[in-house]
Design a protein around this motif. Structure first.
Motif, PDB file in Angstrom:
ATOM      1  N   VAL A 124      -4.776-106.775 -42.625  1.00 48.43           N
ATOM      2  CA  VAL A 124      -5.472-107.559 -43.518  1.00 48.43           C
ATOM      3  C   VAL A 124      -4.255-107.979 -44.658  1.00 48.43           C
ATOM      4  N   ASN A 125      -3.651-106.972 -45.111  1.00 47.24           N
ATOM      5  CA  ASN A 125      -2.650-107.124 -46.066  1.00 47.24           C
ATOM      6  C   ASN A 125      -1.310-108.187 -45.871  1.00 47.24           C
ATOM      7  N   HIS A 126      -1.369-108.480 -44.474  1.00 49.26           N
ATOM      8  CA  HIS A 126      -0.418-109.376 -44.061  1.00 49.26           C
ATOM      9  C   HIS A 126      -1.097-110.692 -43.322  1.00 49.26           C
ATOM     10  N   ARG A 175       2.775-114.699 -50.448  1.00 51.28           N
ATOM     11  CA  ARG A 175       1.636-113.596 -50.907  1.00 51.28           C
ATOM     12  C   ARG A 175       0.553-113.853 -50.261  1.00 51.28           C
ATOM     13  N   VAL A 176      -0.237-112.889 -49.222  1.00 47.95           N
ATOM     14  CA  VAL A 176      -1.249-113.017 -48.533  1.00 47.95           C
ATOM     15  C   VAL A 176      -2.569-112.419 -49.632  1.00 47.95           C
ATOM     16  N   LEU A 177      -3.322-113.369 -49.711  1.00 46.95           N
ATOM     17  CA  LEU A 177      -4.334-112.879 -50.697  1.00 46.95           C
ATOM     18  C   LEU A 177      -5.578-112.397 -49.986  1.00 46.95           C
ATOM     19  N   GLY A 178      -5.675-112.409 -48.730  1.00 45.32           N
ATOM     20  CA  GLY A 178      -6.730-111.715 -47.945  1.00 45.32           C
ATOM     21  C   GLY A 178      -7.135-112.426 -46.621  1.00 45.32           C
ATOM     22  N   THR A 179      -8.198-112.386 -45.828  1.00 49.44           N
ATOM     23  CA  THR A 179      -8.595-112.907 -44.836  1.00 49.44           C
ATOM     24  C   THR A 179     -10.060-113.076 -44.889  1.00 49.44           C
ATOM     25  N   HIS A 212     -14.992-111.720 -46.055  1.00 48.06           N
ATOM     26  CA  HIS A 212     -13.974-111.870 -46.849  1.00 48.06           C
ATOM     27  C   HIS A 212     -13.476-110.333 -46.866  1.00 48.06           C
ATOM     28  N   GLN A 213     -12.017-110.458 -46.687  1.00 45.28           N
ATOM     29  CA  GLN A 213     -11.428-108.996 -46.773  1.00 45.28           C
ATOM     30  C   GLN A 213     -10.261-109.183 -47.858  1.00 45.28           C
ATOM     31  N   ASP A 214     -10.131-108.311 -48.846  1.00 44.56           N
ATOM     32  CA  ASP A 214      -8.828-108.475 -49.796  1.00 44.56           C
ATOM     33  C   ASP A 214      -7.800-107.676 -49.296  1.00 44.56           C
ATOM     34  N   ALA A 215      -6.488-108.176 -49.633  1.00 48.85           N
ATOM     35  CA  ALA A 215      -5.489-107.517 -49.253  1.00 48.85           C
ATOM     36  C   ALA A 215      -5.124-106.584 -50.209  1.00 48.85           C
TER      37      ALA A 215
END
Length: 478
Positions: free
Chosen positions: A148-150, A456-460, A466-469
């Motif tokens: 998720v972070n990426h 920067r990845v904000l999430g997915t 929605h998933q937060d990074a």
């Protein structure tokens, strides 16, 4: 404990500074060892690579300066080599008389603590719980958060040995439910099968598992490992081989065993990914694929050369004719590119490594990958490496193999989905497919290609959730 050369960020967002000298590696190990209260607890570390320290490789005597009584093991970043201290060697009974391939020795015949490939590492594996590929609910959850972070919505576990028992599968089925933040494909390792009936029995079992799982969990695939690591000098190379008269690498499965296993898994309808770092391994894969398709034709099999680092142009043309795919390890160009050019392969062959352009020109479907935890799980950086082919020193390693931004983005999305046979569900935004998306702060088409990996990845969003990074900045070492 991470002791790798480059900075790494863990799934919780904590930054682990790289250890850029042997002194830094040993200092970090001493800090950890001095804080361990239980003298019977083994000390495990990962991420190191002696290829960065050619004048002072870390071997048994260096680890003995940390402790001669506590069991110590450091896994190299490549996962194909480990270094242990004398306490481990003594407990395993490894001495000058040991003839296991991969047990490295000093000139006087005494083991130097370096264990190359699975037969040698297997001599001490039971002393260390799980090691680099330890499987648990926590490990899967961290893997998912790292994804998720990426900006990753579908991940692949190409390294499990647990699917053949209910207990082993339960780790996956109990953890990967409808709320799991990514979709997970699990490939069973095919190891220790011999040339008897074990491969056919495993193939039948894995075929039955296709019906298990859920919308976030897929079984029914298999991974075979032919050779080892190029920078660990255990990959199998065609002539002229390694620089400096280094001997050829190590087969993790004999050609005879591979033919039996590959045939069994192919006939069972399984998707087969095969670890091939060296061009000799790619050759064996193609020979086996041609033989099995001649006897047992199977349209749209999508069997894949994984890593495909030294696959030649001629081999790619043959792969296209046989319907094979290539999952290319573009991160190697940055992480070990200078070493490949100067110490391992020479400039000519190093500049033709991870030849994504040649694969596409030959008509081979590709993806590019990170092989985490070998390198960082970050498809944007994998794209950057495939586009620029830059090494750490700033050299371009084979500019004629560079991909465009569009081609690299396709490789980490629809290209990856295709070789998982999931392209009807994910990999692109189309009517009728799952709307799994990564949320990025910048458009990859609007930044300098060298900066794509820094977006920067904000999430997915997966399945409407929605998933937060996580992007922390704390240093867990200090």
């Amino acid at each position: 404990m991470y002791v790798g050369y480059f900075d790494r960020t863990d799934p919780d967002g904590n930054l682990w500074p790289g250890c850029t000298s042997t002194e830094a590696v040993l200092r970090r190990l001493r800090e950890v060892e001095s804080a361990m209260r239980d003298t019977d607890t083994p000390l495990q570390a990962w991420g190191m690579d002696n290829i960065y320290f050619p004048k002072q490789s870390i071997l048994v005597h260096d680890l003995d300066t940390i402790s001669t009584t506590r069991l110590i093991q450091i896994s190299h970043a490549n996962g194909h080599v480990a270094v242990v201290n004398s306490a481990v060697l003594a407990k395993a009974g490894i001495d000058s008389s040991n003839q296991t391939e991969g047990v490295e020795k000093y000139a006087d015949g005494m083991p130097n603590g370096e264990l190359r490939e699975f037969a040698a590492m297997g001599l001490v594996h039971h002393f260390f719980e799980g090691g680099l590929l330890a499987l648990s609910a926590r490990a899967l959850s961290q893997f998912a958060q790292d994804a998720v972070n990426h900006g990753v919505t579908t991940i692949t576990d190409l390294g499990t040995m647990g699917l053949l028992t209910e207990e082993g599968r339960a780790v996956y089925t109990d953890t990967v439910d409808e709320n799991f933040p990514v979709r997970l494909n699990v490939f069973q390792f095919g190891v220790g099968l011999g040339t008897g009936p074990l491969a056919a029995a495993m193939a039948e079992h894995l075929a039955e598992l296709k019906s298990e799982g859920n919308e976030n969990l897929r079984f029914g695939h298999v991974k075979l490992i032919l050779d080892g690591s190029i920078q660990g000098f255990t990959a199998r190379l065609l002539a002229p081989g390694y620089l400096g008269d280094q001997p050829n690498g190590i087969w993790n499965i004999t050609p005879e065993e591979f033919e039996v296993a590959f045939t069994a898994f192919h006939r069972a309808g399984l998707l087969i990914h095969v670890h091939c770092n060296g061009d000799q391994a790619s050759q064996l894969f193609l020979d086996a694929l041609e033989a099995v398709l001649t006897k047992y034709p199977r349209p749209d099999h999508r069997h894949t050369i994984t890593h495909s680092q030294l696959t030649t142009q001629a081999q790619y043309r043959r792969a296209a004719a046989l319907g094979a795919c290539a999952n290319i390890f573009s991160n190697h160009l940055w992480t070990w590119g200078d070493q490949h050019a100067d110490r391992i392969l020479g400039w000519d062959r190093a500049s033709r490594m991870d030849a994504a352009r040649s694969a596409l020109d030959a008509g081979v479907p590709i993806s590019v990958h990170c092989d985490t935890p070998v390198t960082e799980l970050n498809p944007l950086k994998s794209m950057k490496h495939a586009i620029t082919r830059l090494t750490v020193s700033g050299r371009v390693l084979g500019e004629y193999e560079c991909l465009s931004v569009h081609e690299a983005l396709h490789a980490v999305t629809l290209g990856a989905a295709y070789m998982l046979k999931m392209d009807e569900e994910v990999g692109s935004l189309e009517a009728g497919k799952r709307a799994d998306v990564a949320i990025l702060a910048r458009d990859p088409f609007e930044v300098d290609p060298q900066l794509i990996g820094e977006i920067r990845v904000l999430g997915t969003i997966i399945g409407g959730r929605h998933q937060d990074a996580k992007h922390g900045t704390s240093d867990p070492v200090q």
